[in-house]
Design a protein around this motif. Structure first.
Motif, PDB file in Angstrom:
ATOM      1  N   TYR A  27     -12.572   1.252 -12.299  1.00 61.59           N
ATOM      2  CA  TYR A  27     -12.706   2.122 -11.118  1.00 61.59           C
ATOM      3  C   TYR A  27     -11.400   2.232 -10.339  1.00 61.59           C
ATOM      4  O   TYR A  27     -11.288   3.015  -9.402  1.00 61.59           O
ATOM      5  N   GLY A  28     -10.488   1.388 -10.734  1.00 58.68           N
ATOM      6  CA  GLY A  28      -9.099   1.453 -10.365  1.00 58.68           C
ATOM      7  C   GLY A  28      -8.761   1.868  -8.958  1.00 58.68           C
ATOM      8  O   GLY A  28      -9.224   1.298  -7.984  1.00 58.68           O
ATOM      9  N   MET A  29      -7.918   2.902  -8.910  1.00 59.53           N
ATOM     10  CA  MET A  29      -7.313   3.290  -7.651  1.00 59.53           C
ATOM     11  C   MET A  29      -8.376   3.706  -6.621  1.00 59.53           C
ATOM     12  O   MET A  29      -8.181   3.558  -5.443  1.00 59.53           O
ATOM     13  N   ARG A  30      -9.525   4.210  -7.129  1.00 60.01           N
ATOM     14  CA  ARG A  30     -10.572   4.647  -6.212  1.00 60.01           C
ATOM     15  C   ARG A  30     -11.106   3.504  -5.361  1.00 60.01           C
ATOM     16  O   ARG A  30     -11.572   3.696  -4.246  1.00 60.01           O
ATOM     17  N   LEU A  31     -11.091   2.299  -5.904  1.00 62.55           N
ATOM     18  CA  LEU A  31     -11.606   1.136  -5.170  1.00 62.55           C
ATOM     19  C   LEU A  31     -10.689   0.728  -4.023  1.00 62.55           C
ATOM     20  O   LEU A  31     -11.043  -0.107  -3.216  1.00 62.55           O
ATOM     21  N   GLY A  32      -9.488   1.258  -4.004  1.00 63.95           N
ATOM     22  CA  GLY A  32      -8.616   0.931  -2.883  1.00 63.95           C
ATOM     23  C   GLY A  32      -7.250   0.420  -3.284  1.00 63.95           C
ATOM     24  O   GLY A  32      -6.403   0.174  -2.429  1.00 63.95           O
ATOM     25  N   ALA A  33      -7.009   0.269  -4.596  1.00 60.36           N
ATOM     26  CA  ALA A  33      -5.694  -0.207  -5.018  1.00 60.36           C
ATOM     27  C   ALA A  33      -4.607   0.767  -4.557  1.00 60.36           C
ATOM     28  O   ALA A  33      -3.475   0.369  -4.295  1.00 60.36           O
ATOM     29  N   SER A  34      -4.981   2.046  -4.428  1.00 59.47           N
ATOM     30  CA  SER A  34      -3.968   3.052  -4.060  1.00 59.47           C
ATOM     31  C   SER A  34      -3.425   2.835  -2.649  1.00 59.47           C
ATOM     32  O   SER A  34      -2.409   3.400  -2.283  1.00 59.47           O
ATOM     33  N   ARG A  35      -4.115   2.004  -1.857  1.00 53.34           N
ATOM     34  CA  ARG A  35      -3.559   1.693  -0.539  1.00 53.34           C
ATOM     35  C   ARG A  35      -2.274   0.851  -0.672  1.00 53.34           C
ATOM     36  O   ARG A  35      -1.390   0.908   0.184  1.00 53.34           O
ATOM     37  N   PHE A  36      -2.216   0.045  -1.735  1.00 47.74           N
ATOM     38  CA  PHE A  36      -1.099  -0.891  -1.878  1.00 47.74           C
ATOM     39  C   PHE A  36      -0.107  -0.497  -2.969  1.00 47.74           C
ATOM     40  O   PHE A  36       0.966  -1.082  -3.072  1.00 47.74           O
ATOM     41  N   VAL A  37      -0.524   0.420  -3.857  1.00 49.78           N
ATOM     42  CA  VAL A  37       0.287   0.757  -5.031  1.00 49.78           C
ATOM     43  C   VAL A  37       0.676   2.231  -4.937  1.00 49.78           C
ATOM     44  O   VAL A  37      -0.175   3.081  -4.676  1.00 49.78           O
ATOM     45  N   ALA A  38       1.960   2.526  -5.164  1.00 48.41           N
ATOM     46  CA  ALA A  38       2.443   3.902  -4.956  1.00 48.41           C
ATOM     47  C   ALA A  38       1.863   4.872  -5.966  1.00 48.41           C
ATOM     48  O   ALA A  38       1.789   6.070  -5.704  1.00 48.41           O
ATOM     49  N   GLY A  39       1.470   4.384  -7.122  1.00 51.77           N
ATOM     50  CA  GLY A  39       0.919   5.257  -8.155  1.00 51.77           C
ATOM     51  C   GLY A  39       1.058   4.568  -9.489  1.00 51.77           C
ATOM     52  O   GLY A  39       1.626   3.475  -9.576  1.00 51.77           O
ATOM     53  N   GLU A  40       0.533   5.218 -10.527  1.00 49.24           N
ATOM     54  CA  GLU A  40       0.549   4.548 -11.834  1.00 49.24           C
ATOM     55  C   GLU A  40       1.775   4.913 -12.665  1.00 49.24           C
ATOM     56  O   GLU A  40       2.032   4.293 -13.683  1.00 49.24           O
ATOM     57  N   ASP A  41       2.523   5.938 -12.249  1.00 53.95           N
ATOM     58  CA  ASP A  41       3.704   6.271 -13.044  1.00 53.95           C
ATOM     59  C   ASP A  41       4.948   6.483 -12.167  1.00 53.95           C
ATOM     60  O   ASP A  41       4.872   6.475 -10.938  1.00 53.95           O
ATOM     61  N   LEU A  42       6.071   6.656 -12.866  1.00 50.25           N
ATOM     62  CA  LEU A  42       7.364   6.743 -12.194  1.00 50.25           C
ATOM     63  C   LEU A  42       7.429   7.922 -11.218  1.00 50.25           C
ATOM     64  O   LEU A  42       7.949   7.775 -10.104  1.00 50.25           O
ATOM     65  N   ASP A  43       6.887   9.064 -11.600  1.00 48.84           N
ATOM     66  CA  ASP A  43       6.944  10.238 -10.718  1.00 48.84           C
ATOM     67  C   ASP A  43       6.251   9.960  -9.388  1.00 48.84           C
ATOM     68  O   ASP A  43       6.752  10.333  -8.324  1.00 48.84           O
ATOM     69  N   ALA A  44       5.095   9.308  -9.467  1.00 45.57           N
ATOM     70  CA  ALA A  44       4.356   8.991  -8.234  1.00 45.57           C
ATOM     71  C   ALA A  44       5.188   8.042  -7.363  1.00 45.57           C
ATOM     72  O   ALA A  44       5.283   8.216  -6.145  1.00 45.57           O
ATOM     73  N   ALA A  45       5.819   7.066  -7.993  1.00 47.71           N
ATOM     74  CA  ALA A  45       6.638   6.103  -7.243  1.00 47.71           C
ATOM     75  C   ALA A  45       7.826   6.802  -6.585  1.00 47.71           C
ATOM     76  O   ALA A  45       8.170   6.527  -5.419  1.00 47.71           O
TER      77      ALA A  45
END
Ligand code: FDA
Length: 309
Positions: A27-45
């Motif tokens: 369920y990954g980023m939907r659970l809230g990881a996206s609050r702390f992580v810029a994204g899953e790939d280089l472009d998002a970062a």
């Protein structure tokens, strides 16, 4: 470190359960990881990095990954860091790299980790960028310090730094032992699940040790990255810095992406260097769990996200 030890312990124990790992990862980023992580790939970062730079924050960027068991996985991490470096150069982003030794293969072989770090540092040093070697759980402490010392034989203190964790009893001695290198040190409280045989179980002891380590280091005139969201600790250290007349080019503050953003802006507005730590990548599970364990209230927001669907 801010809550009773049992809740922290419980979160680490649950997180080690394979079913929980599968569920959270799915369920990954939907659970809230996206609050702390810029994204899953280089472009998002890079998009987050550009925005934070525009807001006046220099960065430390980490490509998430740890405890690799195969040399090929470490090699892939090196390649990603080199891609990241090229992208930072191309876009003129103000950021350095922050690397976990176990991501470079330290669990497999010290020589492998050294060779991988050296490959990255040869590039970063050429373009004048800095690399921070992070500190992980205590089985790696000794080997990480050896790795740093060895890297320092080739690269100067302006090109590579280390981290010390205030919760470890040994850190005061490690600080003394490192002093001959005039090290650039990031001071943190410590994020892993350590036994009382190696780490202070009580927050008050960790905070006291944190203050003492940073003060000792600054008194020597060595560079300190004060990495904490603890405003009381920050004010205590600023009072010390003021009393001793320590110049602003001898220290900076660092905080994690998504944690106390208002405090980050306030420190920036007071004219201090306020570096934001930006992690990205698909291997965010361990990082996310440590952020939950630091503050059980975060588990509440994960559950709310879950209920919302
Ligand atoms: P503390 O835990 O006492 O928190 C102070 C206040 O900050 C809390 O009251 C709360 O308001 C807020 N806060 C803290 N954590 C939060 C969270 N997860 N969610 C929401 N609010 C939170 N560790 C390590 O072992 N090795 C390393 O290499 C690094 N690297 C690193 C880099 C940078 C830039 C930072 C800021 C931190 C690290 N850490 C780390 C993590 C560090 O060890 C520690 O776990 C966290 O910084 C939390 O501790 P604080 O110092 O913020 O204090």
């Amino acid at each position: 470190m801010a809550q009773p030890h049992w809740s922290r312990q419980l979160i680490f124990t649950l997180a080690g359960n394979p079913a929980v790992t599968r569920f959270v990862t799915h369920y990954g980023m939907r659970l809230g990881a996206s609050r702390f992580v810029a994204g899953e790939d280089l472009d998002a970062a890079l998009a987050v990095a550009r925005r934070l730079n525009q807001e006046g924050f220099p960065l430390a960027i980490q490509f998430l990954g740890e405890h690799v068991t195969r040399p090929e996985a470490a090699e892939a991490a090196v390649e990603e860091y080199l891609r990241l470096l090229a992208a930072l150069e191309e876009r003129g982003i103000d950021a350095y790299l922050s690397i976990k030794p176990s991501q470079m293969g330290l669990a497999v072989d010290e020589e492998l980790a050294y060779a991988n770090c050296r490959r990255i540092l040869e590039r970063t040093a050429t373009v004048g960028r800095f690399v921070r070697i992070e500190m992980e759980d205590s089985p790696y402490t000794e080997r990480t310090l050896r790795l740093y010392r060895r890297l320092r034989q080739r690269f100067d203190t302006g090109h590579v730094g280390i981290v010390l964790q205030a919760y470890l009893y040994r850190s005061a001695q490690d600080l003394e032992a490192l002093a001959d290198l005039e090290p650039n040190i990031r001071f943190v409280k410590g994020a892993y699940n350590e036994p009382a045989s190696v780490a202070y179980p009580n927050k008050a002891d960790v905070d006291r040790n944190y203050r003492q380590l940073v003060q000792r280091h600054l008194e020597r005139g060595h560079y300190a990255a004060i990495a904490t969201h603890d405003d009381r600790l920050i004010e205590d250290l600023l009072a010390f810095i003021e009393r001793r007349g320590i110049p602003r080019d001898r220290f900076e503050f660092q905080m994690l992406y998504g944690i106390r953003p208002q405090l980050q802006r306030a420190m920036r507005d007071r004219g201090y260097t306020m570096r934001v730590y930006v992690p990205y990548g698909r291997e965010w599970y361990g990082y996310f769990v440590r952020r939950l364990a630091e503050r059980p209230a975060n588990v509440g927001f994960v559950l709310r996200n879950l209920l919302r669907g």
